[in-house]
Design an enzyme around this catalytic site. Sequence first.
Site, PDB file in Angstrom:
ATOM      1  N   LYS A  83       0.852  -1.193   0.000  1.00  0.00           N
ATOM      2  CA  LYS A  83       0.000   0.000   0.000  1.00  0.00           C
ATOM      3  C   LYS A  83       0.885   1.239   0.000  1.00  0.00           C
ATOM      4  CE  LYS A  83      -4.564   0.203   2.235  1.00  0.00           C
ATOM      5  NZ  LYS A  83      -5.274   0.393   3.501  1.00  0.00           N
TER       6      LYS A  83
HETATM    7  O1  G3P Z   1      -8.390   0.851   4.711  1.00  0.00           O
HETATM    8  C1  G3P Z   1      -8.685   2.201   4.961  1.00  0.00           C
HETATM    9  C2  G3P Z   1      -9.541   2.298   6.174  1.00  0.00           C
HETATM   10  O2  G3P Z   1      -8.946   1.576   7.241  1.00  0.00           O
HETATM   11  C3  G3P Z   1      -9.811   3.723   6.619  1.00  0.00           C
HETATM   12  O3  G3P Z   1     -10.974   3.693   7.373  1.00  0.00           O
HETATM   13  O4  G3P Z   1     -12.498   4.342   9.199  1.00  0.00           O
HETATM   14  O5  G3P Z   1     -10.065   5.064   9.234  1.00  0.00           O
HETATM   15  O6  G3P Z   1     -11.671   6.084   7.587  1.00  0.00           O
HETATM   16  P1  G3P Z   1     -11.318   4.838   8.405  1.00  0.00           P
END
Ligand code: G3P
Length: 220
Positions: A83
């Site tokens: 990533k």
């Molecule tokens: O994979 C990306 C994800 O983990 C981000 O999610 O909830 O931190 O916006 P969030």
Amino acid sequence: MKFFVDTADTSEIADLAATGLVDGVTTNPSLVMKSGRPMREVIGEICALVEGPVSAEVTAVDYDAMVKEGRYLAEIAENVCVKVPLTMPGLKTCKTLSKAGIKVNVTLCFSAAQAILAAKAGATFVSPFVGRLDDIGEDGMRLIADIVTIYDQYDHFRTEVLVASVRHPMHVVAAAQLGADVVTLPPDVMRKLAQHPLTDKGLAAFLADWQKTGQSILPS
Ligand code: G3P
């Protein structure tokens, strides 16, 4: 549509992978921090738990160090997907690693313009963060619609749309309606997909009526 689980919690991954419904895993530095475990150790364990792609994110911000970290992460297991953030050094790293046959997930995507660059850089996946856009009053699913429409115009764009930052089941339904390739789901959201009160109520009624028959399906 592929379902990835968005966590570095190996017990959650093992539990959901046992359903046969998990096609991969995504992690990020915050999720690894929450696991409390060394990156190499937890990514190696996750890669043994699922056959599909496991995203492991670089933490360098310059090209040379990103490439070094990406190659190191890719060596952990054959199903590691490196990533990188959607920055110019990240895109340059994506181009280099994808040319070397390493799968790359370009993350922290918040615009269609960024997604076009991810596809041009040869990304395996692009991760638009729908929840974080919704959180600031923008329309995360509008971005997904724009990216899917743009990618569909060009046969040579091979990048899969990996909907990330998913907050609830309706993000999954909307992503499916738009033809997104993948959603990555926090474990609780994945479990919520199966839940409906009328299912619970109907099952209870079936079992109560079955009880009245005094029968059992299997011969005693
Ligand atoms: O994979 C990306 C994800 O983990 C981000 O999610 O909830 O931190 O916006 P969030």
